[in-house]
Design an enzyme around this catalytic site. Structure first.
Site, short mmCIF file in Angstrom:
data_model
loop_
_atom_site.label_atom_id
_atom_site.label_comp_id
_atom_site.label_asym_id
_atom_site.label_seq_id
_atom_site.Cartn_x
_atom_site.Cartn_y
_atom_site.Cartn_z
N LYS A 139 -11.06 -1.71 6.33
CA LYS A 139 -9.88 -1.43 7.14
C LYS A 139 -10.39 -0.98 8.52
CE LYS A 139 -6.21 2.09 7.26
NZ LYS A 139 -5.19 2.76 6.43
N GLU A 175 0.85 -1.19 0.00
CA GLU A 175 0.00 0.00 0.00
C GLU A 175 0.88 1.24 0.00
OE1 GLU A 175 -2.85 0.31 3.25
OE2 GLU A 175 -2.80 2.49 3.07
N ARG A 186 0.62 10.50 0.05
CA ARG A 186 0.98 11.54 1.04
C ARG A 186 2.18 12.35 0.61
NH1 ARG A 186 0.51 7.98 6.64
NH2 ARG A 186 -1.42 6.94 6.05
N THR A 216 -4.47 6.11 1.64
CA THR A 216 -4.79 7.52 1.91
C THR A 216 -5.56 8.13 0.73
OG1 THR A 216 -2.63 7.54 3.03
CG2 THR A 216 -3.89 9.58 3.06
#
Ligand code: 3PG
Length: 213
Positions: free
Chosen positions: A132, A45, A49, A72
């Site tokens: 998640k 993953e 960011r 994200t």
């Protein structure tokens, strides 16, 4: 489309740990990805960011044996950009109505984050069975997620946030956990030093933590 559970199960059960990565250099991403895959962690993953996170996803999408996802993912624009870059799965820390609307128009599955039973139920209403659990340790830890298993039997989780090699086995032992997410397999100092041997060793240890159910 509704959540592609079969595909997410494939991603989530390849290994007990999904590395959560903050990367800003495609070359570095490739070196790191090779080490993680060699150590037995194929699902990666890459969090959105950093300015070049999408380029890192693009690079890892070419890596044999890797299944690269984008983390994200906060909105539809980020979701579309991640898909265009080659992300094979998408992860978000939470879920908004607009993000879920965007995910419904995407062929790439989203693993959305939840922290409560109500959030999980709201996503279940929209066809989501793989979630998640975030931030896992901070919102109640193993006891919280364990308590959701009986009332929400169709849901399976990837807890992420504050989990390390010492605590991961307790999470992996839960009946409603398929894998855990964590950044510990890619320490910033090892990545900066391109110490791929150390990272491959951490990956191998993580891959042996427990059988994915
Ligand atoms: C994150 O948000 O960075 C992920 O949840 C990873 O958390 P961790 O660094 O505690 O493993």
């Amino acid at each position: 489309m509704s959540q592609n559970v079969a595909y997410l199960d494939h991603v989530m059960t390849r290994a007990p740990v999904v590395p959560v990565l903050i990367l800003d250099d495609p070359e570095q991403a490739l070196g790191l990805g090779r080490a993680l895959v060699a150590g037995g962690l194929p699902a990666l993953e890459v969090t959105l960011r950093t300015p070049r996170a999408l380029d890192c996803i693009r690079a890892l999408a070419t890596l044999e044996g890797a299944i690269v996802g984008a983390g994200t993912v906060l909105d539809g624009i980020a979701l579309a950009a991640a898909v265009e870059a080659g992300a094979q799965f998408l992860v978000s820390p939470g879920a908004t109505t607009r993000l879920i609307d965007a995910a419904e128009r995407s062929t790439i599955p989203l693993l959305p984050g939840v922290a409560t039973a109500s959030e999980a139920m709201a996503l279940f209403e929209r066809g989501y069975e793989r979630l998640k659990f975030f931030p896992a340790e901070a919102v109640g830890g193993v006891a919280h997620l364990k308590a959701l298993a009986s009332p929400l039997p169709r849901l399976k989780f990837c807890p992420t946030g504050g989990i390390g090699p010492d605590t991961a086995p307790r999470w992996l032992a839960l009946s409603n956990v398929l894998c855990v997410g964590g950044s510990w397999v890619a320490p910033a100092d090892a990545v900066a030093a391109a110490d791929w041997g150390r990272i491959e060793k951490l990956a191998r240890e993580a891959a042996n933590l427990g059988a994915a159910c």
